[in-house]
Design a protein around this motif. Structure first.
Motif, PDB file in Angstrom:
ATOM      1  N   PHE A  80       0.830  -1.203   0.000  1.00 19.62           N
ATOM      2  CA  PHE A  80       0.000   0.000   0.000  1.00 19.62           C
ATOM      3  C   PHE A  80       0.865   1.253   0.000  1.00 19.62           C
ATOM      4  O   PHE A  80       0.582   2.219  -0.727  1.00 19.62           O
ATOM      5  N   THR A  81       1.913   1.255   0.816  1.00 19.73           N
ATOM      6  CA  THR A  81       2.805   2.407   0.892  1.00 19.73           C
ATOM      7  C   THR A  81       3.467   2.669  -0.456  1.00 19.73           C
ATOM      8  O   THR A  81       3.613   3.816  -0.885  1.00 19.73           O
ATOM      9  N   THR A  82       3.866   1.613  -1.141  1.00 20.72           N
ATOM     10  CA  THR A  82       4.528   1.751  -2.427  1.00 20.72           C
ATOM     11  C   THR A  82       3.614   2.377  -3.468  1.00 20.72           C
ATOM     12  O   THR A  82       3.997   3.330  -4.162  1.00 20.72           O
ATOM     13  N   PHE A  83       2.402   1.874  -3.581  1.00 21.21           N
ATOM     14  CA  PHE A  83       1.550   2.244  -4.709  1.00 21.21           C
ATOM     15  C   PHE A  83       0.529   3.351  -4.404  1.00 21.21           C
ATOM     16  O   PHE A  83       0.053   4.001  -5.337  1.00 21.21           O
ATOM     17  N   PHE A  84       0.212   3.592  -3.129  1.00 20.60           N
ATOM     18  CA  PHE A  84      -0.898   4.509  -2.862  1.00 20.60           C
ATOM     19  C   PHE A  84      -0.636   5.573  -1.797  1.00 20.60           C
ATOM     20  O   PHE A  84      -1.252   6.643  -1.848  1.00 20.60           O
ATOM     21  N   GLN A  85       0.220   5.308  -0.826  1.00 18.53           N
ATOM     22  CA  GLN A  85       0.298   6.171   0.341  1.00 18.53           C
ATOM     23  C   GLN A  85       0.567   7.637   0.008  1.00 18.53           C
ATOM     24  O   GLN A  85      -0.085   8.541   0.539  1.00 18.53           O
ATOM     25  N   ARG A  86       1.533   7.908  -0.863  1.00 19.35           N
ATOM     26  CA  ARG A  86       1.868   9.291  -1.172  1.00 19.35           C
ATOM     27  C   ARG A  86       0.697  10.047  -1.798  1.00 19.35           C
ATOM     28  O   ARG A  86       0.571  11.262  -1.631  1.00 19.35           O
ATOM     29  N   ASN A  87      -0.145   9.339  -2.510  1.00 18.26           N
ATOM     30  CA  ASN A  87      -1.296   9.999  -3.126  1.00 18.26           C
ATOM     31  C   ASN A  87      -2.242  10.546  -2.069  1.00 18.26           C
ATOM     32  O   ASN A  87      -2.862  11.597  -2.269  1.00 18.26           O
ATOM     33  N   PHE A  88      -2.345   9.856  -0.944  1.00 24.51           N
ATOM     34  CA  PHE A  88      -3.225  10.340   0.119  1.00 24.51           C
ATOM     35  C   PHE A  88      -2.583  11.474   0.902  1.00 24.51           C
ATOM     36  O   PHE A  88      -3.291  12.336   1.432  1.00 24.51           O
ATOM     37  N   TRP A  89      -1.254  11.498   0.978  1.00 27.67           N
ATOM     38  CA  TRP A  89      -0.604  12.652   1.602  1.00 27.67           C
ATOM     39  C   TRP A  89      -0.845  13.918   0.777  1.00 27.67           C
ATOM     40  O   TRP A  89      -0.875  15.038   1.304  1.00 27.67           O
ATOM     41  N   GLN A  90      -1.010  13.744  -0.545  1.00 27.33           N
ATOM     42  CA  GLN A  90      -1.227  14.883  -1.430  1.00 27.33           C
ATOM     43  C   GLN A  90      -2.709  15.135  -1.711  1.00 27.33           C
ATOM     44  O   GLN A  90      -3.045  16.046  -2.452  1.00 27.33           O
ATOM     45  N   PHE A  91      -3.578  14.314  -1.132  1.00 31.16           N
ATOM     46  CA  PHE A  91      -4.991  14.348  -1.501  1.00 31.16           C
ATOM     47  C   PHE A  91      -5.638  15.700  -1.199  1.00 31.16           C
ATOM     48  O   PHE A  91      -6.453  16.195  -1.990  1.00 31.16           O
ATOM     49  N   SER A  92      -5.296  16.300  -0.072  1.00 28.64           N
ATOM     50  CA  SER A  92      -5.925  17.578   0.283  1.00 28.64           C
ATOM     51  C   SER A  92      -5.557  18.682  -0.699  1.00 28.64           C
ATOM     52  O   SER A  92      -6.355  19.587  -0.960  1.00 28.64           O
ATOM     53  N   ASP A  93      -4.336  18.619  -1.266  1.00 26.82           N
ATOM     54  CA  ASP A  93      -3.918  19.640  -2.225  1.00 26.82           C
ATOM     55  C   ASP A  93      -4.740  19.590  -3.510  1.00 26.82           C
ATOM     56  O   ASP A  93      -4.865  20.601  -4.216  1.00 26.82           O
ATOM     57  N   LEU A  94      -5.264  18.420  -3.841  1.00 26.80           N
ATOM     58  CA  LEU A  94      -6.095  18.314  -5.037  1.00 26.80           C
ATOM     59  C   LEU A  94      -7.274  19.275  -4.961  1.00 26.80           C
ATOM     60  O   LEU A  94      -7.646  19.897  -5.959  1.00 26.80           O
ATOM     61  N   VAL A  95      -7.844  19.385  -3.777  1.00 29.27           N
ATOM     62  CA  VAL A  95      -9.032  20.222  -3.604  1.00 29.27           C
ATOM     63  C   VAL A  95      -8.657  21.639  -3.191  1.00 29.27           C
ATOM     64  O   VAL A  95      -9.113  22.620  -3.788  1.00 29.27           O
ATOM     65  N   ASN A  96      -7.818  21.772  -2.179  1.00 25.49           N
ATOM     66  CA  ASN A  96      -7.524  23.098  -1.622  1.00 25.49           C
ATOM     67  C   ASN A  96      -6.696  23.973  -2.549  1.00 25.49           C
ATOM     68  O   ASN A  96      -6.840  25.204  -2.538  1.00 25.49           O
ATOM     69  N   LYS A  97      -5.831  23.366  -3.347  1.00 30.08           N
ATOM     70  CA  LYS A  97      -4.993  24.139  -4.268  1.00 30.08           C
ATOM     71  C   LYS A  97      -5.477  24.070  -5.713  1.00 30.08           C
ATOM     72  O   LYS A  97      -4.834  24.590  -6.616  1.00 30.08           O
ATOM     73  N   GLY A  98      -6.590  23.390  -5.924  1.00 30.48           N
ATOM     74  CA  GLY A  98      -7.154  23.326  -7.274  1.00 30.48           C
ATOM     75  C   GLY A  98      -6.403  22.406  -8.217  1.00 30.48           C
ATOM     76  O   GLY A  98      -6.599  22.489  -9.437  1.00 30.48           O
ATOM     77  N   GLU A  99      -5.547  21.512  -7.676  1.00 27.70           N
ATOM     78  CA  GLU A  99      -4.782  20.619  -8.552  1.00 27.70           C
ATOM     79  C   GLU A  99      -5.668  19.586  -9.237  1.00 27.70           C
ATOM     80  O   GLU A  99      -5.274  18.983 -10.231  1.00 27.70           O
ATOM     81  N   LEU A 100      -6.863  19.405  -8.715  1.00 25.24           N
ATOM     82  CA  LEU A 100      -7.796  18.475  -9.341  1.00 25.24           C
ATOM     83  C   LEU A 100      -8.215  18.958 -10.725  1.00 25.24           C
ATOM     84  O   LEU A 100      -8.627  18.152 -11.567  1.00 25.24           O
TER      85      LEU A 100
END
Length: 265
Positions: A80-100
């Protein structure tokens, strides 16, 4: 269908290449993360070593079975750490910074990119650390081996997917909150329950981590399936819980997109 699979495979290979380039630039990061994970595993082994110095079994689990459990847990968590963990650390930026915004314009599903664009290749070796521990204690734990080894990767994937749907369920609330740090911290409090065999907990907690918050699916259920097998009711429960979380996460992802305000709006 084949063309679609080919397109997503090519996108994923490009992301692996990009992540690999980043990892080789920051090589010290690899050593640091590997060291921290080895220390984490050593602490867990040390904890149970102290416990088993005073009792031969723990809720029906022998020392070798718990070490086998830890190997399964560590390997599954490393996947999980290899394939997904970093995406969840960055998940809030998708919405708050408009990266989505950028992901919504790509010719692939934005959720695929949101969950796969960051790959922590430095954690890949930790999978083998967990597997080494599991293989070392497989026979003493009572694992019959043989063709059942083919089930090991299947249950590791089950554990990884359980962590994925749970992490997503705790992260999706970013569309309705400013940062959702409190909910993320709550996730890690519950995640601690996954680091111990489920049968050591009181009945109410055990029921909780096998149903509404299925953290036992990360390692406890896979370990029991490999060592003793599962009843058909347990397989049915596994299917029902995964189905619920897939629909739950899908619903709130779509609801979050309707609520989302882009950086350009």
């Amino acid at each position: 269908m084949l063309a679609l699979l080919n397109k997503y495979s090519r996108v994923y290979l490009v992301q692996i290449k990009n992540n690999w380039v980043r990892e080789v630039v920051y090589r010290t990061n690899f050593v640091t993360l590997l060291f921290s994970d080895v220390v984490w595993l050593a602490v867990e082994l040390g904890l149970f070593s102290v416990i088993y110095a005073n009792t031969p079994t723990l809720a029906g689990w022998t020392r070798e079975q718990v070490y086998f459990f830890l190997g399964i847990f560590f390997a599954s968590d490393a996947m999980f750490t290899t394939f997904f963990q970093r995406n969840f650390w960055q998940f809030s930026d998708l919405v708050n910074k408009g990266e989505l915004d950028i992901l919504l314009t790509k010719p692939v599903h934005p959720l695929f990119l949101a969950l796969s664009r960051w790959i922590n290749l430095t954690a890949f070796l930790n999978i083998f650390l967990g597997l080494t521990l599991a293989v070392r204690y497989a026979a003493p734990a009572g694992f019959s081996g043989g063709a059942k080894w083919l089930l090991l990767p299947v249950w590791l994937v089950v554990g990884m997917l359980a962590q994925l749907v749970l992490r997503f369920a705790f992260s999706i609330w970013i569309f309705w909150t400013e940062r959702s740090f409190a909910i993320s911290r709550l996730y890690f409090q519950f995640f601690a329950l996954a680091t111990k065999p489920d049968s050591i907990y009181p009945p109410a907690i055990r029921y909780l981590i096998l149903t509404a918050l299925p953290f036992a699916f990360i390692s406890s259920v896979p370990t029991r399936a490999l060592l003793h097998g599962l009843e058909w009711t347990e397989y049915a429960s596994l299917l029902a819980v995964f189905t619920f979380f897939i629909f739950f996460n899908g619903y709130f992802w779509r609801a979050g997109l309707r609520r989302y305000q882009s950086a350009s709006s």
